[in-house]
Design a protein around this motif. Sequence first.
Motif, PDB file in Angstrom:
ATOM      1  N   MET A   1       5.184   6.443   2.750  1.00 15.39           N
ATOM      2  CA  MET A   1       4.577   5.920   1.545  1.00 15.39           C
ATOM      3  C   MET A   1       4.646   4.390   1.626  1.00 15.39           C
ATOM      4  O   MET A   1       5.698   3.838   1.938  1.00 15.39           O
ATOM      5  CB  MET A   1       5.344   6.444   0.329  1.00 15.39           C
ATOM      6  CG  MET A   1       4.954   5.807  -0.970  1.00 15.39           C
ATOM      7  SD  MET A   1       5.884   6.361  -2.427  1.00 15.39           S
ATOM      8  CE  MET A   1       5.969   8.107  -2.236  1.00 15.39           C
ATOM      9  N   PRO A   2       3.538   3.729   1.302  1.00 13.88           N
ATOM     10  CA  PRO A   2       3.564   2.263   1.307  1.00 13.88           C
ATOM     11  C   PRO A   2       4.588   1.738   0.295  1.00 13.88           C
ATOM     12  O   PRO A   2       4.771   2.316  -0.781  1.00 13.88           O
ATOM     13  CB  PRO A   2       2.147   1.870   0.892  1.00 13.88           C
ATOM     14  CG  PRO A   2       1.318   3.070   1.132  1.00 13.88           C
ATOM     15  CD  PRO A   2       2.225   4.252   1.001  1.00 13.88           C
ATOM     16  N   GLU A   3       5.228   0.654   0.653  1.00 17.18           N
ATOM     17  CA  GLU A   3       6.261   0.075  -0.215  1.00 17.18           C
ATOM     18  C   GLU A   3       5.727  -0.265  -1.601  1.00 17.18           C
ATOM     19  O   GLU A   3       6.439  -0.158  -2.598  1.00 17.18           O
ATOM     20  CB  GLU A   3       6.845  -1.168   0.444  1.00 17.18           C
ATOM     21  CG  GLU A   3       8.084  -1.675  -0.247  1.00 17.18           C
ATOM     22  CD  GLU A   3       8.770  -2.781   0.526  1.00 17.18           C
ATOM     23  OE1 GLU A   3       9.316  -3.672  -0.132  1.00 17.18           O
ATOM     24  OE2 GLU A   3       8.753  -2.743   1.764  1.00 17.18           O
ATOM     25  N   SER A   4       4.450  -0.633  -1.678  1.00 19.49           N
ATOM     26  CA  SER A   4       3.849  -0.988  -2.971  1.00 19.49           C
ATOM     27  C   SER A   4       3.816   0.189  -3.948  1.00 19.49           C
ATOM     28  O   SER A   4       3.710  -0.003  -5.153  1.00 19.49           O
ATOM     29  CB  SER A   4       2.433  -1.531  -2.771  1.00 19.49           C
ATOM     30  OG  SER A   4       1.601  -0.524  -2.219  1.00 19.49           O
ATOM     31  N   LEU A   5       3.924   1.418  -3.430  1.00 22.46           N
ATOM     32  CA  LEU A   5       3.888   2.604  -4.281  1.00 22.46           C
ATOM     33  C   LEU A   5       5.266   3.098  -4.694  1.00 22.46           C
ATOM     34  O   LEU A   5       5.383   4.013  -5.512  1.00 22.46           O
ATOM     35  CB  LEU A   5       3.124   3.730  -3.578  1.00 22.46           C
ATOM     36  CG  LEU A   5       1.658   3.457  -3.296  1.00 22.46           C
ATOM     37  CD1 LEU A   5       1.023   4.642  -2.586  1.00 22.46           C
ATOM     38  CD2 LEU A   5       0.900   3.134  -4.571  1.00 22.46           C
ATOM     39  N   LEU A   6       6.310   2.509  -4.148  1.00 21.26           N
ATOM     40  CA  LEU A   6       7.662   2.958  -4.468  1.00 21.26           C
ATOM     41  C   LEU A   6       7.981   2.885  -5.963  1.00 21.26           C
ATOM     42  O   LEU A   6       8.580   3.823  -6.497  1.00 21.26           O
ATOM     43  CB  LEU A   6       8.696   2.196  -3.641  1.00 21.26           C
ATOM     44  CG  LEU A   6       8.714   2.565  -2.159  1.00 21.26           C
ATOM     45  CD1 LEU A   6       9.714   1.701  -1.398  1.00 21.26           C
ATOM     46  CD2 LEU A   6       9.015   4.031  -1.962  1.00 21.26           C
ATOM     47  N   PRO A   7       7.595   1.819  -6.688  1.00 25.14           N
ATOM     48  CA  PRO A   7       7.874   1.823  -8.135  1.00 25.14           C
ATOM     49  C   PRO A   7       7.189   2.983  -8.862  1.00 25.14           C
ATOM     50  O   PRO A   7       7.762   3.581  -9.770  1.00 25.14           O
ATOM     51  CB  PRO A   7       7.338   0.474  -8.613  1.00 25.14           C
ATOM     52  CG  PRO A   7       7.330  -0.393  -7.400  1.00 25.14           C
ATOM     53  CD  PRO A   7       7.044   0.544  -6.247  1.00 25.14           C
ATOM     54  N   LEU A   8       5.988   3.319  -8.451  1.00 28.08           N
ATOM     55  CA  LEU A   8       5.287   4.447  -9.068  1.00 28.08           C
ATOM     56  C   LEU A   8       5.973   5.769  -8.729  1.00 28.08           C
ATOM     57  O   LEU A   8       6.064   6.661  -9.568  1.00 28.08           O
ATOM     58  CB  LEU A   8       3.826   4.483  -8.629  1.00 28.08           C
ATOM     59  CG  LEU A   8       2.964   3.337  -9.119  1.00 28.08           C
ATOM     60  CD1 LEU A   8       1.587   3.395  -8.483  1.00 28.08           C
ATOM     61  CD2 LEU A   8       2.880   3.329 -10.623  1.00 28.08           C
ATOM     62  N   VAL A 131       4.108  17.089   0.745  1.00 31.58           N
ATOM     63  CA  VAL A 131       5.199  17.542   1.603  1.00 31.58           C
ATOM     64  C   VAL A 131       6.031  18.570   0.836  1.00 31.58           C
ATOM     65  O   VAL A 131       6.461  18.320  -0.285  1.00 31.58           O
ATOM     66  CB  VAL A 131       6.088  16.348   2.031  1.00 31.58           C
ATOM     67  CG1 VAL A 131       7.273  16.838   2.834  1.00 31.58           C
ATOM     68  CG2 VAL A 131       5.273  15.356   2.822  1.00 31.58           C
ATOM     69  N   GLY A 132       6.212  19.724   1.413  1.00 33.18           N
ATOM     70  CA  GLY A 132       6.991  20.765   0.768  1.00 33.18           C
ATOM     71  C   GLY A 132       6.338  21.308  -0.480  1.00 33.18           C
ATOM     72  O   GLY A 132       6.964  21.969  -1.288  1.00 33.18           O
ATOM     73  N   GLY A 133       5.037  20.993  -0.704  1.00 32.72           N
ATOM     74  CA  GLY A 133       4.340  21.475  -1.887  1.00 32.72           C
ATOM     75  C   GLY A 133       4.827  20.834  -3.164  1.00 32.72           C
ATOM     76  O   GLY A 133       4.632  21.361  -4.233  1.00 32.72           O
ATOM     77  N   GLU A 134       5.443  19.666  -3.082  1.00 31.63           N
ATOM     78  CA  GLU A 134       6.043  19.059  -4.257  1.00 31.63           C
ATOM     79  C   GLU A 134       5.153  18.026  -4.924  1.00 31.63           C
ATOM     80  O   GLU A 134       5.632  17.193  -5.685  1.00 31.63           O
ATOM     81  CB  GLU A 134       7.391  18.446  -3.884  1.00 31.63           C
ATOM     82  CG  GLU A 134       8.376  19.501  -3.443  1.00 31.63           C
ATOM     83  CD  GLU A 134       9.704  18.903  -3.044  1.00 31.63           C
ATOM     84  OE1 GLU A 134       9.913  17.695  -3.231  1.00 31.63           O
ATOM     85  OE2 GLU A 134      10.526  19.662  -2.518  1.00 31.63           O
ATOM     86  N   GLY A 135       3.862  18.052  -4.655  1.00 37.88           N
ATOM     87  CA  GLY A 135       2.953  17.174  -5.352  1.00 37.88           C
ATOM     88  C   GLY A 135       2.942  15.742  -4.866  1.00 37.88           C
ATOM     89  O   GLY A 135       2.386  14.875  -5.503  1.00 37.88           O
ATOM     90  N   ARG A 136       3.551  15.482  -3.750  1.00 44.96           N
ATOM     91  CA  ARG A 136       3.575  14.128  -3.198  1.00 44.96           C
ATOM     92  C   ARG A 136       2.790  14.100  -1.895  1.00 44.96           C
ATOM     93  O   ARG A 136       2.863  15.029  -1.108  1.00 44.96           O
ATOM     94  CB  ARG A 136       5.007  13.676  -2.901  1.00 44.96           C
ATOM     95  CG  ARG A 136       5.856  13.544  -4.116  1.00 44.96           C
ATOM     96  CD  ARG A 136       5.336  12.348  -4.927  1.00 44.96           C
ATOM     97  NE  ARG A 136       5.958  12.294  -6.220  1.00 44.96           N
ATOM     98  CZ  ARG A 136       7.137  11.758  -6.441  1.00 44.96           C
ATOM     99  NH1 ARG A 136       7.815  11.228  -5.469  1.00 44.96           N
ATOM    100  NH2 ARG A 136       7.626  11.751  -7.657  1.00 44.96           N
ATOM    101  N   PRO A 137       2.053  13.018  -1.659  1.00 43.15           N
ATOM    102  CA  PRO A 137       1.332  12.920  -0.398  1.00 43.15           C
ATOM    103  C   PRO A 137       2.303  12.741   0.761  1.00 43.15           C
ATOM    104  O   PRO A 137       3.393  12.212   0.582  1.00 43.15           O
ATOM    105  CB  PRO A 137       0.459  11.677  -0.579  1.00 43.15           C
ATOM    106  CG  PRO A 137       1.128  10.888  -1.645  1.00 43.15           C
ATOM    107  CD  PRO A 137       1.864  11.880  -2.517  1.00 43.15           C
ATOM    108  N   PRO A 138       1.899  13.227   1.941  1.00 37.85           N
ATOM    109  CA  PRO A 138       2.755  13.020   3.106  1.00 37.85           C
ATOM    110  C   PRO A 138       2.885  11.532   3.388  1.00 37.85           C
ATOM    111  O   PRO A 138       1.991  10.756   3.101  1.00 37.85           O
ATOM    112  CB  PRO A 138       2.033  13.750   4.235  1.00 37.85           C
ATOM    113  CG  PRO A 138       0.731  14.218   3.702  1.00 37.85           C
ATOM    114  CD  PRO A 138       0.681  13.932   2.238  1.00 37.85           C
TER     115      PRO A 138
END
Length: 139
Positions: A1-8, A131-138
């Motif tokens: 995940m790009p660092e810019s998306l970590l707060p989100l 990843v793992g079906g948890e609603g997060r992009p790989p």
Amino acid sequence: MPESLLPLSTIADKLLIGQYARHVLLCIGDACCIAEVGQAAWDALKDELKRRNLSLATGPTACYRTKVQCLRVCQGGPIAVVYPEGTWYAGLTAEKMPEFVEKHLVNNEPIVEMIFARNPLAPLSPLGRGVGGEGRPPG
């Protein structure tokens, strides 16, 4: 995940995004219903979900809620759609909200008299799943 998306991602974690069984989108736009009626329905939905510990929760009845201004139906509101089953409700006023939450969200019994359309979401392909079906992009 790009660092810019970590707060989100941190916010999503706090909101338990990816762990809900259902998502209710409630249209309270003024083309759909009178503003006061829409706001009262939204307040009733929030209160009912919190009272039953369905909001900011996990498990089979955990439910996320989103207030929207337009679901493009523009009459008969407040209009709600429940995903993933894609059940569309008309006239979901504050007075009807406790019954809606009890029957549909808790007991899995849609209220047929209020449903005007259905559009279930198809299961996502492995490429569309997090990843793992948890609603997060790989990433």
